[in-house]
Each structure stands twice: as C-alpha cells, then as structure tokens.
Design a protein around this motif. Structure first.
Motif, short mmCIF file in Angstrom:
data_model
loop_
_atom_site.label_atom_id
_atom_site.label_comp_id
_atom_site.label_asym_id
_atom_site.label_seq_id
_atom_site.Cartn_x
_atom_site.Cartn_y
_atom_site.Cartn_z
N TYR A 65 45.39 43.54 39.47
CA TYR A 65 45.38 42.63 40.62
C TYR A 65 45.52 43.38 41.94
N LEU A 66 46.41 44.36 42.00
CA LEU A 66 46.66 45.08 43.25
C LEU A 66 45.41 45.82 43.74
N SER A 67 44.59 46.30 42.83
CA SER A 67 43.35 46.98 43.22
C SER A 67 42.38 46.00 43.87
N PHE A 68 42.22 44.83 43.25
CA PHE A 68 41.35 43.80 43.83
C PHE A 68 41.89 43.34 45.19
N ALA A 69 43.20 43.12 45.27
CA ALA A 69 43.81 42.68 46.53
C ALA A 69 43.66 43.74 47.61
#
Length: 273
Positions: A65-69
């Motif tokens: 998730y953090l990569s997409f965000a």
C-alpha cells in the motif's frame, strides 16, 4: 410573505438539501461499512454486523500500500506544481494582454476536455512506449498535466481578470518587470483563487484512473491501480475491494475536509465585490 410561508419554504429547502446530501454520501457510507465486513457479510444488505479488520489485513498482506500511496502523492504534487507553473504565465498573458483570438483559444482549450480519452489512448501509449515514459512517474505527471492544464488556465485566468489592471500599470511605471509583477503583486492578490486551483488539481490527479491503469503496471502505479487490482476475472471480492477503496480515498477525503473553507473561499474569489 407570511412567517408561516417562509418557515414552510425553509423547511422544504432544508429537507431537499439533506436528501441530496444523504444521496451523495450514501455510496461512501456503504463502502466504509462494507470494508469492515467479511466477504460473506458483504453480500448481506444489513448495517448491523460484527466489525472485523480481516479485509484490511488481507489487503496489506497482498499489496504494498505504501508504494502505491507514495506514487499517488508524487504524481499529484508533481502535476499540481507543473500545471500551475505553466498556467500562471499563460493566464497572465491572456488576462492582461488579450489578443483577438484569446477567447477562441480558451474555448478550444476547454473543448479538449470533451474529447473521450480512449480516442487518443493508442497514439499516446505508443508515444510513451517509444519515449521510455511507460510505467514511470514522470510519464503520468506529463499526461495528467496535459489533461488538467485547460482547467488550471481557465481558473487562473478568471482570478486574474478580477485584479485591477491599474495596480499592475502603476508597478510597471515604477520600473517593475513582468516577473516582478507576477510574483510581488499578482500572486499575493489572487492567492485564494490559486490555492483552490491547486487543491482541485491535486484532487483530480489523485482520482484519475483511466490513464494510470493504461500507462502503468507496477513501478509507477498509483492508488487507482491499487483499487483496480482487486477486480479479477474470478469475480469481485466486495469486502477487500471496499477496504482497498477506503484506503485509497481516505487521504484525499481528509485533505478535502480540512481544506474545505479555503476551497470554497477560492472558488468564490471575486464573485462578490
């Protein structure tokens, strides 16, 4: 007009406004409660259930998730800054030095927003592939800027038209050059409008799905691709899809709520003299 008639009119207006607000908010509310259900509960039309974080745990276990965000933040900020850097000089020129074709150019720019994106998907895809921009943050920033630039120019042009030309003329007489006029006079005077323009560009960039899905796959994929990854040929897993959607829209919803006063102030800038 009698007091009773005024109260009746106020009551009807209030009821209609609340009905529209509930109608608009209901899909978001249903997404929120579905994200705390299991997959079995997600198919039940009930607001009474035992909340669980199972869907969120599965989403975090399956996706980074953090990569997409991080990609969404980088793309949205990049598009906002680049669009404003291009829109402000263009709007300045059109507002204070209009030519015989200024209005036609503005109308042509806005008309490009009416063209279906799928109509230019193939040539853009080939251009991005041959230029090495496919699945890159810079590639998405460029295409997002191109599609949002007409809105940025139109809004900045509208705000600049509300600034008295005499102020800039006086600064010009005192020896100010073009960039001094823009940075020391024009930008401070139209700051509320430009701030609302930036917020709108940020929201539009964050929510853009068509180009991100077609021009990115893994390295530069933003949160819109993150949501789309939970739609598979095997079917829709509503609980996990709702959890992923909530994680994607929550940051921009919080930002919009915190900045709502500035957004409204900027969008109404110059409306009342």
């Amino acid at each position: 007009m009698s007091v009773a008639h005024s109260r009746l009119r106020y009551g009807i207006t209030t009821a209609v406004a609340w009905s529209l607000a509930i109608l608009v908010f209901f899909p978001i509310f249903w997404m929120m409660i579905t994200s705390f259900k299991t997959e079995e509960q997600a198919y039940q039309l009930s607001v009474i259930f035992q909340p669980t974080l199972q869907s969120f745990r599965e989403v975090f276990a399956r996706s980074d998730y953090l990569s997409f965000a991080g990609n969404s933040i980088a793309i949205s900020l990049g598009v906002t800054l680049l669009s404003l850097l291009l829109a402000i000089p263009a709007a300045y020129s059109m507002a204070f030095f209009p030519g015989p074709r200024t209005q036609k150019i503005l109308l042509w720019m806005m008309s490009t927003k009416m063209m279906p994106s799928v109509g230019v998907l193939l040539p853009v895809y080939l251009l991005w592939k041959n230029s090495g921009l496919l699945d890159t943050v810079s590639g998405l920033i460029i295409i997002y800027t191109l599609i949002n630039l007409p809105i940025a120019v139109w809004m900045a042009f509208t705000y600049f038209c509300e600034v008295p030309k005499e102020i800039l003329e006086a600064a010009r007489i005192d020896g100010a050059n073009t960039w001094q006029e823009i940075f020391h006079l024009l930008l401070p005077m139209s700051l509320p409008g430009l701030a609302s323009t930036g917020l709108l560009l940020l929201i539009l960039s964050w929510n853009e799905a068509f180009w991100s899905i077609n021009l990115s796959s893994s390295h530069a994929a933003p949160l819109t691709v993150f949501i789309a990854s939970y739609s598979s040929p095997e079917g829709l897993f509503w609980a996990k899809l709702s959890a992923a959607s909530l994680l994607a829209v929550a940051p921009i919803m919080v930002l919009g709520w915190l900045a709502q006063k500035q957004l409204v102030r900027g969008l109404t800038f110059g409306a009342v003299k």
